[in-house]
Design an enzyme around this catalytic site. Structure first.
Site, PDB file in Angstrom:
ATOM      1  N   ILE A  48      13.783  30.816  -2.435  1.00  0.00           N
ATOM      2  CA  ILE A  48      13.297  31.932  -2.474  1.00  0.00           C
ATOM      3  C   ILE A  48      14.573  33.032  -1.753  1.00  0.00           C
ATOM      4  O   ILE A  48      15.024  33.986  -1.883  1.00  0.00           O
ATOM      5  CB  ILE A  48      11.677  32.660  -2.468  1.00  0.00           C
ATOM      6  CG1 ILE A  48      11.330  32.335  -3.532  1.00  0.00           C
ATOM      7  CG2 ILE A  48      11.746  34.481  -2.510  1.00  0.00           C
ATOM      8  CD1 ILE A  48       9.671  32.500  -3.034  1.00  0.00           C
ATOM      9  N   TYR A  49      14.210  32.261  -1.137  1.00  0.00           N
ATOM     10  CA  TYR A  49      15.241  33.120   0.616  1.00  0.00           C
ATOM     11  C   TYR A  49      16.424  33.334  -0.040  1.00  0.00           C
ATOM     12  O   TYR A  49      17.219  34.479  -0.142  1.00  0.00           O
ATOM     13  CB  TYR A  49      15.490  32.011   1.902  1.00  0.00           C
ATOM     14  CG  TYR A  49      16.626  32.754   2.187  1.00  0.00           C
ATOM     15  CD1 TYR A  49      16.309  33.836   3.116  1.00  0.00           C
ATOM     16  CD2 TYR A  49      17.772  31.564   2.761  1.00  0.00           C
ATOM     17  CE1 TYR A  49      17.848  34.601   3.693  1.00  0.00           C
ATOM     18  CE2 TYR A  49      19.091  32.324   3.394  1.00  0.00           C
ATOM     19  CZ  TYR A  49      18.695  33.771   4.015  1.00  0.00           C
ATOM     20  OH  TYR A  49      19.715  33.873   5.054  1.00  0.00           O
TER      21      TYR A  49
END
Length: 328
Positions: A140-141
């Site tokens: 997700i980062y």
């Protein structure tokens, strides 16, 4: 850019603190967005004016009025975070801050991103800025940083020049992000070099990132991404080992096969899909950042921003040694 009023997000963070030091030393007046009294005290002690607010507050446009530029350094950088909050901070926070700056009449915005926008877990060798975003991000980062870049570029106009800087592995003095975790892992015996740690990596000393920001205030084009590096890539083991020694910690000899870590990562992916309360020793995002070669071509920044690294690896390590010695 002559002495100006600048608006900074993320001012109490690792990069933000070092930006305030550099910008104030250059004669700029810095307004720094803060969310807590503790953060306000930090930025004020460094010479910035704290402005209480939030990345997602549409009312922050008023606080940016009269500012010549926005420097957006705030982000959720947790490589183990898989919650919607990280997307909200990194993507919607970027959208709101840039929209507010444009509304306030700010003419230049510099967005600090990350090479994680490009990484998948496969080696990335001398990547240029036009390297395609991955179809499947490592986590997700990385996905949030890629989307935040898309948002930033889309908001750039002839009267609102948005420039994106992509550093890789920011390091140096006062590091409160990666280094505390590395030191803890080594001291607890949990750290091991992946396949010996001899693969290459680009890196960005925090002073070099500050230098690039200052270059981008007056140079470069809106709607462009710029890679920011210390210079030629170095072996990952050399970069990390030298920093550990600067802190008085002997680098370990322990190694772990990369293939074994890939098995753990597959398990971690499975745990997440099944929503099990289990986590592997390393996430896919962490693997992509530290287990394979990731090197960047910074020739665009050198050409268009006239960026030149101010700090070499050797000089940065010497500075780090002095800081550790002064702190006792």
């Amino acid at each position: 850019m002559s002495s100006s009023t600048l608006f900074l997000t993320g001012g109490s963070g690792y990069v933000g603190r070092n930006l305030i030091r550099r910008l104030c030393a250059d004669g700029h007046h810095v307004r720094a967005l803060v969310r807590s009294p503790q953060a306000a005290a930090v930025v004020q002690a460094l010479g910035a004016q704290p402005v209480h607010g939030d990345l997602l507050d549409p009312g922050i446009a008023g606080a940016m009025e009269g500012c010549a530029a926005l420097i957006h350094a705030a982000a959720d950088t947790d490589h183990r975070n898989a919650s919607p909050s990280q997307w909200q901070t990194n993507v919607e926070g970027t959208r709101n801050v840039l929209t507010a700056a444009r509304t306030a009449g700010v003419s230049v915005a510099i967005v600090l991103s990350s090479e994680s926008a490009l990484t998948t877990g496969a080696p990335l060798q001398q990547a240029r800025e036009d390297h395609q975003y991955p179809a499947r991000a490592a986590g997700i980062y990385g996905a949030s940083k890629a989307e935040a870049e898309r948002v930033a570029i889309a908001l750039s106009t002839p009267h609102f020049a948005v420039k994106v800087l992509r550093p890789r592995f920011v390091w140096g003095r006062d590091n409160t992000t990666a280094m505390p975790y590395l030191l803890q892992a080594v001291r607890s015996g949990r750290f091991a070099w992946i396949d010996g740690g001899h693969y290459l990596t680009s890196s960005t000393h925090v002073d070099n990132l500050a230098e690039a920001v200052c270059c981008a205030l007056t140079r470069g084009a809106g709607g462009r991404v710029y890679h920011i590096c210390d210079g030629a890539p170095v072996p990952f083991r050399r970069l990390i080992g030298a920093q550990l020694l600067a802190y008085g910690v002997k680098p370990p000899e322990k190694q772990v096969p990369r293939a074994l870590l890939r098995v753990f990562i597959g398990l971690d992916d499975l745990f997440r899909r099944l929503r099990l309360p289990l986590r592997a020793p390393m996430t896919r995002q962490e693997f992509a950042s530290s287990a394979v070669e990731v090197t960047l071509d910074d020739s665009r920044a050198r050409s268009e921003l006239r960026y030149r690294p101010a700090v070499t690896l050797e000089a940065g390590i010497a500075m780090l040694q002095r800081q550790v010695a002064e702190q006792g």
